[in-house]
Write a protein that holds these residues in place. Structure first.
Motif, PDB file in Angstrom:
ATOM      1  N   THR A 134      63.239  48.890 -10.499  1.00 54.80           N
ATOM      2  CA  THR A 134      62.148  49.550 -11.222  1.00 54.80           C
ATOM      3  C   THR A 134      62.688  50.028 -12.569  1.00 54.80           C
ATOM      4  OG1 THR A 134      62.581  51.811 -10.457  1.00 54.80           O
ATOM      5  CG2 THR A 134      61.278  50.379  -8.998  1.00 54.80           C
ATOM      6  N   GLN A 135      61.817  50.641 -13.371  1.00 55.33           N
ATOM      7  CA  GLN A 135      62.256  51.172 -14.659  1.00 55.33           C
ATOM      8  C   GLN A 135      63.074  52.448 -14.499  1.00 55.33           C
ATOM      9  OE1 GLN A 135      59.267  51.159 -17.883  1.00 55.33           O
ATOM     10  NE2 GLN A 135      58.001  49.874 -16.581  1.00 55.33           N
ATOM     11  N   ASN A 136      63.054  53.021 -13.314  1.00 52.23           N
ATOM     12  CA  ASN A 136      63.931  54.140 -13.004  1.00 52.23           C
ATOM     13  C   ASN A 136      65.245  53.560 -12.501  1.00 52.23           C
ATOM     14  OD1 ASN A 136      65.320  56.102 -11.266  1.00 52.23           O
ATOM     15  ND2 ASN A 136      63.557  57.411 -11.608  1.00 52.23           N
ATOM     16  N   TRP A 138      67.634  54.511 -10.835  1.00 51.31           N
ATOM     17  CA  TRP A 138      68.128  54.905  -9.519  1.00 51.31           C
ATOM     18  C   TRP A 138      67.241  54.398  -8.385  1.00 51.31           C
ATOM     19  CZ3 TRP A 138      72.745  56.360 -10.650  1.00 51.31           C
ATOM     20  CH2 TRP A 138      72.988  57.055 -11.832  1.00 51.31           C
ATOM     21  N   THR A 139      66.175  53.687  -8.708  1.00 49.45           N
ATOM     22  CA  THR A 139      65.165  53.329  -7.710  1.00 49.45           C
ATOM     23  C   THR A 139      64.923  51.827  -7.645  1.00 49.45           C
ATOM     24  OG1 THR A 139      64.049  55.455  -8.093  1.00 49.45           O
ATOM     25  CG2 THR A 139      62.805  53.766  -6.921  1.00 49.45           C
ATOM     26  N   GLN A 154      66.639  54.575  -2.917  1.00 48.74           N
ATOM     27  CA  GLN A 154      67.230  55.440  -3.924  1.00 48.74           C
ATOM     28  C   GLN A 154      68.755  55.453  -3.772  1.00 48.74           C
ATOM     29  OE1 GLN A 154      64.341  56.977  -5.164  1.00 48.74           O
ATOM     30  NE2 GLN A 154      65.288  57.860  -6.996  1.00 48.74           N
ATOM     31  N   TYR A 191      55.406  53.378 -12.138  1.00 47.87           N
ATOM     32  CA  TYR A 191      55.392  53.753 -10.727  1.00 47.87           C
ATOM     33  C   TYR A 191      54.481  52.864  -9.872  1.00 47.87           C
ATOM     34  CZ  TYR A 191      57.499  57.986 -12.601  1.00 47.87           C
ATOM     35  OH  TYR A 191      58.334  58.870 -13.245  1.00 47.87           O
ATOM     36  N   SER A 209      57.239  57.116  -5.901  1.00 45.83           N
ATOM     37  CA  SER A 209      57.362  58.384  -6.610  1.00 45.83           C
ATOM     38  C   SER A 209      58.675  59.069  -6.271  1.00 45.83           C
ATOM     39  CB  SER A 209      56.191  59.317  -6.243  1.00 45.83           C
ATOM     40  OG  SER A 209      56.369  60.593  -6.839  1.00 45.83           O
ATOM     41  N   THR A 210      59.192  59.839  -7.211  1.00 47.75           N
ATOM     42  CA  THR A 210      60.374  60.663  -6.963  1.00 47.75           C
ATOM     43  C   THR A 210      59.982  62.083  -6.582  1.00 47.75           C
ATOM     44  OG1 THR A 210      60.492  61.213  -9.328  1.00 47.75           O
ATOM     45  CG2 THR A 210      61.805  59.332  -8.560  1.00 47.75           C
TER      46      THR A 210
END
Length: 221
Positions: A134-136, A138-139, A154, A191, A209-210
């Protein structure tokens, strides 16, 4: 003559792809050009190979008697020292860390230590579970491409007690299926994604979602 040449090229490409997908050992480049990771795709053993000939075992075999080439694969993360290893048969995954500082900094720790599917001895499930960045940084999203179930994965470079594999949807969308039929596509929001049944065209929209479970959902589109 042109048709023959084109057919010959296609045959070479097909044979190369088949050979790669059935390779027992696979080399993964790292962002440190002196080091590469060598994965035994049957057992899950990972070695760090240095260009001066030194090598270290980062991850011991997860399946000592593994007999299916391509069962395990590595996913590069945005952290240059970290990869995620996935067992494509069961959905188990590990954070794999290589290092130039020494063996104390090399390790493999489970993110999800529990099987999400239970293959029989004659199952050929390579590719069943797939991961998507994903763009996060850590995810990742983990997909069971047979039944459409999804998890949020995660990893962390700071707190290894904070590794997670959280379900996004609890229920199978298709039952008694043993081939890859589901895929995902990102939406504008970082997301949200589409989950697509490539056999029927059915679509769902889901969100990771975080924050909390209340922000994770899936709905038929």
């Amino acid at each position: 003559m042109k048709k023959f040449i084109s057919l010959f090229i296609l045959m070479i490409i097909a044979l190369t792809s088949y050979a790669q997908s059935n390779s027992v050992y696979k080399i993964y480049r790292t962002q440190n050009y002196h080091n590469q990771l060598r994965l035994n795709t049957m057992t899950g053993e990972v070695q760090q190979i240095q260009d001066d000939g030194q090598s270290w075992t980062i991850c011991s075999a997860r399946e000592i008697l593994g007999d299916a080439a391509g069962r395990f694969c590595l996913y590069e993360t945005q952290n240059m020292w970290t990869f995620i290893m996935l067992d494509t048969y069961t959905g188990k995954n590990w954070q794999v860390q290589f290092s130039v500082k020494g063996e104390d900094y090399m390790f493999a720790v489970p993110i999800n230590r529990y099987s999400l599917a239970f293959p029989a001895e004659d199952s050929k499930w390579t590719g069943r579970f797939q991961m998507f960045a994903t763009q996060n940084m850590w995810t990742f999203i983990l997909l069971d491409s047979y039944n459409g179930k999804l998890w949020q994965v995660q990893y962390s470079s700071q707190d290894l007690d904070n590794l997670m594999c959280i379900p996004i949807n609890e229920d199978e969308l298709v039952v008694d299926n043993e081939k890859c039929i589901f895929s995902i596509q990102p939406l504008t929001s970082m997301y949200q994604y589409y989950l697509i049944n490539d056999s029927t065209g059915n679509m769902w929209k889901f969100q990771w979602s975080t924050k909390s479970d209340d922000y994770r959902w899936i709905e038929k589109f």
